[in-house]
Design a protein around this motif. Sequence first.
Motif, PDB file in Angstrom:
ATOM      1  N   LYS A  42       0.893 -36.205   7.730  1.00 62.54           N
ATOM      2  CA  LYS A  42       0.459 -36.457   6.320  1.00 62.54           C
ATOM      3  C   LYS A  42       1.090 -37.177   5.631  1.00 62.54           C
ATOM      4  N   THR A  43       2.279 -37.615   5.780  1.00 59.55           N
ATOM      5  CA  THR A  43       3.182 -38.704   5.291  1.00 59.55           C
ATOM      6  C   THR A  43       2.444 -40.047   5.615  1.00 59.55           C
ATOM      7  N   PHE A  44       2.048 -40.239   6.844  1.00 59.67           N
ATOM      8  CA  PHE A  44       1.549 -41.306   7.381  1.00 59.67           C
ATOM      9  C   PHE A  44       0.117 -41.817   6.733  1.00 59.67           C
ATOM     10  N   LEU A  45      -0.457 -40.648   6.546  1.00 58.20           N
ATOM     11  CA  LEU A  45      -1.908 -40.813   5.872  1.00 58.20           C
ATOM     12  C   LEU A  45      -1.729 -41.092   4.480  1.00 58.20           C
ATOM     13  N   LEU A  46      -0.756 -40.501   3.619  1.00 60.14           N
ATOM     14  CA  LEU A  46      -0.615 -40.917   2.493  1.00 60.14           C
ATOM     15  C   LEU A  46       0.031 -42.465   2.081  1.00 60.14           C
ATOM     16  N   ASP A  47       0.860 -42.620   2.847  1.00 60.44           N
ATOM     17  CA  ASP A  47       1.564 -43.926   2.977  1.00 60.44           C
ATOM     18  C   ASP A  47       0.444 -44.738   3.011  1.00 60.44           C
ATOM     19  N   SER A  48      -0.461 -44.845   3.835  1.00 57.16           N
ATOM     20  CA  SER A  48      -1.290 -45.707   4.176  1.00 57.16           C
ATOM     21  C   SER A  48      -2.445 -45.655   3.347  1.00 57.16           C
ATOM     22  N   LEU A  49      -2.647 -44.605   2.572  1.00 58.57           N
ATOM     23  CA  LEU A  49      -3.626 -44.515   1.532  1.00 58.57           C
ATOM     24  C   LEU A  49      -2.930 -45.646   0.127  1.00 58.57           C
ATOM     25  N   ALA A  50      -1.679 -45.450  -0.053  1.00 59.82           N
ATOM     26  CA  ALA A  50      -1.094 -46.025  -1.070  1.00 59.82           C
ATOM     27  C   ALA A  50      -1.126 -47.563  -0.889  1.00 59.82           C
ATOM     28  N   ASP A  51      -0.766 -47.927   0.414  1.00 55.27           N
ATOM     29  CA  ASP A  51      -0.957 -49.275   0.861  1.00 55.27           C
ATOM     30  C   ASP A  51      -2.378 -49.949   0.585  1.00 55.27           C
ATOM     31  N   GLU A  52      -3.190 -49.155   0.808  1.00 57.79           N
ATOM     32  CA  GLU A  52      -4.544 -49.617   0.869  1.00 57.79           C
ATOM     33  C   GLU A  52      -5.125 -49.618  -0.775  1.00 57.79           C
ATOM     34  N   THR A  53      -4.469 -48.722  -1.458  1.00 54.60           N
ATOM     35  CA  THR A  53      -5.064 -48.765  -2.957  1.00 54.60           C
ATOM     36  C   THR A  53      -4.239 -49.115  -3.987  1.00 54.60           C
ATOM     37  N   GLY A  54      -2.952 -49.714  -3.574  1.00 52.77           N
ATOM     38  CA  GLY A  54      -1.968 -50.074  -4.455  1.00 52.77           C
ATOM     39  C   GLY A  54      -1.300 -48.940  -5.211  1.00 52.77           C
ATOM     40  N   ALA A  55      -1.408 -47.784  -4.797  1.00 55.01           N
ATOM     41  CA  ALA A  55      -0.959 -46.727  -5.472  1.00 55.01           C
ATOM     42  C   ALA A  55       0.688 -46.536  -5.645  1.00 55.01           C
ATOM     43  N   PHE A  56       1.299 -45.749  -6.624  1.00 53.65           N
ATOM     44  CA  PHE A  56       2.394 -45.603  -6.440  1.00 53.65           C
ATOM     45  C   PHE A  56       2.820 -44.357  -5.549  1.00 53.65           C
ATOM     46  N   ILE A 101       1.974 -44.792 -17.183  1.00 51.60           N
ATOM     47  CA  ILE A 101       1.718 -46.181 -16.475  1.00 51.60           C
ATOM     48  C   ILE A 101       0.517 -45.580 -15.462  1.00 51.60           C
ATOM     49  N   SER A 102       0.387 -44.705 -15.167  1.00 51.83           N
ATOM     50  CA  SER A 102      -0.871 -44.325 -14.044  1.00 51.83           C
ATOM     51  C   SER A 102      -2.010 -44.397 -15.078  1.00 51.83           C
ATOM     52  N   ALA A 103      -2.203 -43.889 -16.101  1.00 50.80           N
ATOM     53  CA  ALA A 103      -3.205 -43.853 -16.983  1.00 50.80           C
ATOM     54  C   ALA A 103      -3.660 -45.336 -17.542  1.00 50.80           C
ATOM     55  N   GLU A 104      -2.599 -46.043 -17.799  1.00 49.31           N
ATOM     56  CA  GLU A 104      -2.855 -47.554 -18.290  1.00 49.31           C
ATOM     57  C   GLU A 104      -3.458 -48.313 -17.155  1.00 49.31           C
ATOM     58  N   ARG A 105      -2.738 -48.112 -15.969  1.00 48.40           N
ATOM     59  CA  ARG A 105      -3.123 -48.973 -14.735  1.00 48.40           C
ATOM     60  C   ARG A 105      -4.221 -48.474 -13.664  1.00 48.40           C
ATOM     61  N   ARG A 106      -4.539 -47.292 -14.213  1.00 48.20           N
ATOM     62  CA  ARG A 106      -5.491 -46.264 -13.270  1.00 48.20           C
ATOM     63  C   ARG A 106      -4.892 -46.374 -11.667  1.00 48.20           C
ATOM     64  N   ASP A 107      -3.617 -46.148 -11.603  1.00 47.28           N
ATOM     65  CA  ASP A 107      -3.072 -46.139 -10.417  1.00 47.28           C
ATOM     66  C   ASP A 107      -3.050 -44.758  -9.898  1.00 47.28           C
ATOM     67  N   LEU A 108      -3.100 -44.411  -8.605  1.00 45.10           N
ATOM     68  CA  LEU A 108      -3.003 -43.156  -7.998  1.00 45.10           C
ATOM     69  C   LEU A 108      -1.546 -42.982  -7.773  1.00 45.10           C
ATOM     70  N   VAL A 109      -1.051 -41.760  -7.905  1.00 47.70           N
ATOM     71  CA  VAL A 109       0.520 -41.642  -7.813  1.00 47.70           C
ATOM     72  C   VAL A 109       0.522 -40.551  -6.762  1.00 47.70           C
ATOM     73  N   VAL A 110       1.234 -40.625  -5.581  1.00 47.22           N
ATOM     74  CA  VAL A 110       1.430 -39.911  -4.643  1.00 47.22           C
ATOM     75  C   VAL A 110       2.977 -39.621  -4.526  1.00 47.22           C
ATOM     76  N   ILE A 111       3.476 -38.359  -4.651  1.00 45.04           N
ATOM     77  CA  ILE A 111       4.911 -37.852  -4.364  1.00 45.04           C
ATOM     78  C   ILE A 111       5.052 -37.006  -3.209  1.00 45.04           C
ATOM     79  N   ASP A 112       5.672 -37.687  -2.333  1.00 45.80           N
ATOM     80  CA  ASP A 112       5.662 -37.009  -1.092  1.00 45.80           C
ATOM     81  C   ASP A 112       6.940 -36.241  -1.009  1.00 45.80           C
ATOM     82  N   GLU A 113       6.947 -35.029  -0.250  1.00 47.59           N
ATOM     83  CA  GLU A 113       8.078 -34.067  -0.171  1.00 47.59           C
ATOM     84  C   GLU A 113       8.481 -33.312  -1.398  1.00 47.59           C
ATOM     85  N   PHE A 114       7.511 -33.210  -2.084  1.00 50.98           N
ATOM     86  CA  PHE A 114       7.724 -32.741  -3.617  1.00 50.98           C
ATOM     87  C   PHE A 114       8.534 -31.548  -3.584  1.00 50.98           C
ATOM     88  N   PRO A 115       8.582 -30.666  -2.562  1.00 54.92           N
ATOM     89  CA  PRO A 115       9.461 -29.515  -2.586  1.00 54.92           C
ATOM     90  C   PRO A 115      10.979 -29.967  -2.817  1.00 54.92           C
TER      91      PRO A 115
END
Length: 172
Positions: A42-56, A101-115
């Motif tokens: 899961k982390t690998f997928l989300l990290d890759s998604l963030a890289d591809e989209t410029g997400a936080f 920031i997310s709304a202004e930049r229209r960035d995806l936000v990913v928080i990994d290991e939220f628990p």
Amino acid sequence: MIAKPERIFARDYEWQCLARFVERTGTRPKFGVVSGRRRQGKTFLLDSLADETGAFYFGATEATETESLHMFAAALAEHVGAPAPFDFPGWDHAIKQLFAISAERRDLVVIDEFPYLSKVTPALPSIIQREIDRAVATESPVSLLLRGSAMSVMGRLPAGAAGKPPGGKRMG
């Protein structure tokens, strides 16, 4: 649709779900939960998604509330190119700034290991729920993905105090 990076072997369905989530088709906020057993990529997928989209992307660790907040502030400042880490007095201010920031930049936000974060800051899920509710009311284009392996924690997130926000997705 965001092309799946070559470094990801198989996982076509999961990537398609994530890529569809990222697609911005309006101004309504989006909220997603990614959960499942440990060591499944899961982390690998989300990290890759963030890289591809410029997400936080913020990967939480088992740290104190203060340490986690400082790491988050530093990561967010780096993401937006601020010269120094943000100085948040608490998670309430940090999440408000994150959503702005997310709304202004229209960035995806990913928080990994939220628990890990919600364990040391029990109010954090309700703070996020409040900001999602505000984003719904103002039609703010925030996109938030929370990830965690602690199924007991992650399974409760979409319900929240005020219910699942419009546009919310469940992927697991």
